[in-house]
Enzyme design. Structure first.
Site, PDB file in Angstrom:
ATOM      1  N   LYS A  53       0.839  -1.208   0.000  1.00 58.55           N
ATOM      2  CA  LYS A  53       0.000   0.000   0.000  1.00 58.55           C
ATOM      3  C   LYS A  53       0.872   1.256   0.000  1.00 58.55           C
ATOM      4  CE  LYS A  53      -3.913  -2.352   2.086  1.00 58.55           C
ATOM      5  NZ  LYS A  53      -4.673  -2.755   3.276  1.00 58.55           N
ATOM      6  N   GLN A  97      -4.676  -1.428   9.612  1.00 61.10           N
ATOM      7  CA  GLN A  97      -4.617  -2.770   9.020  1.00 61.10           C
ATOM      8  C   GLN A  97      -5.150  -3.808  10.015  1.00 61.10           C
ATOM      9  OE1 GLN A  97      -3.681  -3.248   5.792  1.00 61.10           O
ATOM     10  NE2 GLN A  97      -4.039  -5.440   5.913  1.00 61.10           N
ATOM     11  N   ASP A 120     -10.876   3.432   4.688  1.00 63.37           N
ATOM     12  CA  ASP A 120     -11.102   1.987   4.649  1.00 63.37           C
ATOM     13  C   ASP A 120     -12.593   1.653   4.788  1.00 63.37           C
ATOM     14  OD1 ASP A 120      -9.382  -0.023   4.105  1.00 63.37           O
ATOM     15  OD2 ASP A 120      -8.956  -0.557   6.178  1.00 63.37           O
TER      16      ASP A 120
HETATM   17  N1  GUN Z   1      -6.908  -6.869   6.241  1.00 61.59           N
HETATM   18  C1  GUN Z   1      -7.163  -7.573   5.114  1.00 61.59           C
HETATM   19  N2  GUN Z   1      -7.712  -6.796   4.169  1.00 61.59           N
HETATM   20  C2  GUN Z   1      -7.801  -5.559   4.694  1.00 61.59           C
HETATM   21  C3  GUN Z   1      -8.269  -4.308   4.204  1.00 61.59           C
HETATM   22  O1  GUN Z   1      -8.734  -4.159   3.067  1.00 61.59           O
HETATM   23  N3  GUN Z   1      -8.190  -3.275   5.073  1.00 61.59           N
HETATM   24  C4  GUN Z   1      -7.703  -3.423   6.331  1.00 61.59           C
HETATM   25  N4  GUN Z   1      -7.682  -2.351   7.095  1.00 61.59           N
HETATM   26  N5  GUN Z   1      -7.261  -4.545   6.817  1.00 61.59           N
HETATM   27  C5  GUN Z   1      -7.302  -5.616   5.995  1.00 61.59           C
END
Ligand code: GUN
Length: 296
Positions: A53, A97, A120
């Protein structure tokens, strides 16, 4: 003929637009859009996702900062990081995350994210409005949004379609089901306790596979001509590959080929779309916050 949906090519095209928008924002406001990332979990895949990311941010010209915690951190350490990002004028989007270490209260952390920085889409208000008729969240979660964009890109008819989502996770299954419902599909959510999944899938015009079980869904379970979005990214041993492993989806692609109308591949399907949607949300957040500040 089964069409293989090329998520990588679609994501690439959208990222070119994102780069242009980032440059436009930076020239108007004197600084680029910014994303703040919080990593406070022990899943090795999470560390890899966060690296990807941040790399994608850099390529798009988006500023990013990361707060990375070790296993002995406290709930308050993580909460303070979120508060700092909430107050940072260079940061427009915040991503926590998941999953988090056990000692951290996930619900409280997600609720602490400033609503207009919740790129998110996991703040309870954003998830709540996503589920409600006539209301719109400020942001929708990245992977489900990526699935919807892929469906739109290939011209799938969503309104009135029978859509089956396999999996009910907070990150993918639940929000994508809500998004399909909002787009007027008739939605069934199948999960580990569902009886006779093949029978449920037989009538599905659209399938979102998000169960996390390698090559689970067989072609013969699927309706002829169905559109299949495979969210699964499952690592399996492969002595023939250089690394000793490879990634496969939840759908057995070989048996689905020739039956379904269109299907994503893994890797190169939903994966590249997820990060792209996050970048898009970050730019959206930056424009909105900048506009509010001009009004004040
Ligand atoms: N863990 C797995 N996929 C994601 C996601 O798209 N966002 C977040 N914050 N955590 C994740």
């Amino acid at each position: 003929m089964t069409k293989i949906i090329d998520g990588r090519a679609i994501a690439e095209r959208i990222r070119e637009d994102i780069q242009r928008e980032t440059a436009d924002f930076a020239s108007k406001h004197g600084h680029p859009p910014g994303l703040g990332v919080v990593l406070a979990g022990g899943d090795p895949a999470s560390a890899q996702y966060v690296r990807m990311k941040r790399r994608a941010c850099e390529a798009a010209g988006i500023h990013s900062v990361a707060h990375v915690f070790s296993a002995d951190c406290t709930h308050d350490d993580v909460l303070n990081a979120v508060h700092a990002l909430n107050d940072d004028p260079q940061i427009h989007g915040i991503l926590v995350q998941l999953p988090l270490f056990d000692q951290i209260d996930e619900e409280a952390i997600l609720e602490a994210v400033r609503l207009d920085k919740d790129v998110d889409g996991f703040h309870p208000v954003n998830i709540g409005t996503l589920g409600m008729k006539g209301r719109e969240p400020l942001f929708t979660p990245a992977t489900p949004t990526g699935c919807m964009v892929l469906l739109q890109e290939i011209g799938a008819e969503i309104s009135g379609a029978n859509a089956v989502v396999v999996g009910r996770s907070n990150i993918v299954g639940l929000p994508v089901a809500l998004m399909l419902l909002k787009a007027n599909a008739t939605v069934t959510v199948a999960h580990s306790r569902t009886k006779d999944l093949p029978a449920v899938l037989q009538n599905a015009d659209i399938v979102i596979a998000a169960a996390g079980i390698p090559n689970y869904i067989q072609g013969e379970w699927l309706k002829a001509g169905a559109t299949v979005i495979d969210v699964g990214t499952n690592r399996i041993d492969d002595p023939d590959s250089e690394r000793g492993y490879r990634f496969v989806g939840d759908v057995d692609l070989e048996s689905a080929r020739g039956i379904v109308g269109a299907i994503t591949r893994v890797p190169g399907g939903v994966g590249p779309m997820t990060i792209t949607m996050l970048l898009q949300n970050t730019i959206k957040a930056a424009w909105r916050i900048a506009a509010q500040e001009t009004e004040e």
